[in-house]
Structure formats: structure tokens, C-alpha cells
Scaffold this motif. Sequence first.
Motif, PDB file in Angstrom:
ATOM      1  N   LEU A   1       0.824  -1.217   0.000  1.00 52.47           N
ATOM      2  CA  LEU A   1       0.000   0.000   0.000  1.00 52.47           C
ATOM      3  C   LEU A   1       0.852   1.257   0.000  1.00 52.47           C
ATOM      4  CD1 LEU A   1      -2.933  -0.944   2.409  1.00 52.47           C
ATOM      5  CD2 LEU A   1      -3.032  -0.571  -0.071  1.00 52.47           C
TER       6      LEU A   1
ATOM      7  N   MET B   1       2.244   1.766  -3.397  1.00 57.19           N
ATOM      8  CA  MET B   1       1.266   2.291  -4.352  1.00 57.19           C
ATOM      9  C   MET B   1       0.881   3.741  -4.041  1.00 57.19           C
ATOM     10  SD  MET B   1      -1.290  -0.865  -5.261  1.00 57.19           S
ATOM     11  CE  MET B   1      -1.529  -1.523  -3.622  1.00 57.19           C
TER      12      MET B   1
ATOM     13  N   ALA C   1      -1.019   0.850  -9.149  1.00 61.01           N
ATOM     14  CA  ALA C   1      -2.164   0.522  -8.285  1.00 61.01           C
ATOM     15  C   ALA C   1      -3.305   0.021  -9.147  1.00 61.01           C
ATOM     16  CB  ALA C   1      -2.579   1.746  -7.482  1.00 61.01           C
ATOM     17  N   ASN C   2      -3.014  -0.966  -9.975  1.00 61.09           N
ATOM     18  CA  ASN C   2      -4.057  -1.468 -10.873  1.00 61.09           C
ATOM     19  C   ASN C   2      -4.990  -2.434 -10.136  1.00 61.09           C
ATOM     20  OD1 ASN C   2      -2.763  -4.057 -10.928  1.00 61.09           O
ATOM     21  ND2 ASN C   2      -1.315  -3.215 -12.416  1.00 61.09           N
ATOM     22  N   LEU C   3      -6.087  -2.730 -10.775  1.00 66.38           N
ATOM     23  CA  LEU C   3      -7.131  -3.551 -10.160  1.00 66.38           C
ATOM     24  C   LEU C   3      -6.642  -4.946  -9.751  1.00 66.38           C
ATOM     25  CD1 LEU C   3     -10.035  -3.663  -9.223  1.00 66.38           C
ATOM     26  CD2 LEU C   3     -10.683  -4.384 -11.527  1.00 66.38           C
TER      27      LEU C   3
ATOM     28  N   ARG D   1      -3.692  -5.896  -8.760  1.00 61.32           N
ATOM     29  CA  ARG D   1      -2.859  -5.766  -7.547  1.00 61.32           C
ATOM     30  C   ARG D   1      -3.731  -5.504  -6.330  1.00 61.32           C
ATOM     31  NH1 ARG D   1       2.337  -2.302  -7.452  1.00 61.32           N
ATOM     32  NH2 ARG D   1       2.717  -3.760  -5.778  1.00 61.32           N
ATOM     33  N   ILE D   2      -4.687  -4.619  -6.460  1.00 61.88           N
ATOM     34  CA  ILE D   2      -5.569  -4.293  -5.336  1.00 61.88           C
ATOM     35  C   ILE D   2      -6.396  -5.514  -4.948  1.00 61.88           C
ATOM     36  CG2 ILE D   2      -7.535  -2.872  -4.626  1.00 61.88           C
ATOM     37  CD1 ILE D   2      -6.251  -0.625  -6.403  1.00 61.88           C
TER      38      ILE D   2
ATOM     39  N   LEU E   1      -4.235  -7.891  -3.006  1.00 67.51           N
ATOM     40  CA  LEU E   1      -4.052  -7.434  -1.622  1.00 67.51           C
ATOM     41  C   LEU E   1      -5.293  -7.704  -0.785  1.00 67.51           C
ATOM     42  CD1 LEU E   1      -2.094  -4.101  -2.126  1.00 67.51           C
ATOM     43  CD2 LEU E   1      -1.220  -6.275  -1.245  1.00 67.51           C
ATOM     44  N   LEU E   2      -6.463  -7.535  -1.377  1.00 67.59           N
ATOM     45  CA  LEU E   2      -7.695  -7.834  -0.652  1.00 67.59           C
ATOM     46  C   LEU E   2      -7.787  -9.310  -0.301  1.00 67.59           C
ATOM     47  CD1 LEU E   2     -10.230  -5.515  -2.501  1.00 67.59           C
ATOM     48  CD2 LEU E   2      -9.338  -5.256  -0.170  1.00 67.59           C
TER      49      LEU E   2
END
Length: 104
Positions: A72, A75, A82-84, A86-87, A90-91
Motif C-alpha cells: 500500500l 502504491m 495501483a491497478n485492479l 494488484r488491489i 491485496l484484498l
Amino acid sequence: MAWLVLVLSGLLETAWAIALDRSAGFTRPLPSLVFTVSLVASMAGLAYALRDIPVGTGYAVWVGIGAVGTALIGMLALGESANLPRIASLLLVVAGVVGLKLFH
């Protein structure tokens, strides 16, 4: 108390990872000092937490918090993408950490 210490230790893992990057191979004194202090504090907190939390759960939660926190910061503050995907990844890590806590 062990869980609180574990979470704080995971946050300190983020601190030492970022400080390690910023130390430029230990050529910059302040980030090198921050790395050393936060690494020792993070490990000490993990050791304390593992007195009450099983090692598999504790270590996975500690690493998960550190990995998500470091990613985080990368990013948000260091210009990493911070593309979808990767996010979303992380979730998934966060979901795993929460699951380990819930099913402890």
C-alpha cells in the motif's frame, strides 16, 4: 493483548521494509537506523505474540500485515502501480489474515 502486539509488529514490518528500501544498501544512516530499530522491535513483538498464538497463524498474520502495508505504501507514496489486479490480490491477503484470526 497478543493479537494487538502482533498487529503492531506487522506494521513495524512495513516500516522496516520501507526503511530498507530507503537505506540504499545501508549507505544512508537515518533509514538504516530506522530499519534496525523497527526490525528488532517487530521481531520482539512477534516473539511475544507467539507465546499465545500458534506459530503458523502468528507468522502468517505478521507477514500478511507487513506485505499489505508495504504494498500500500508503495502504491500510495512511492509511485508503484495501483491497478485492479494488484488491489484485488491485496484484498485476498487481507481476507486470509482476517480468516486466520476468526478461525484461530
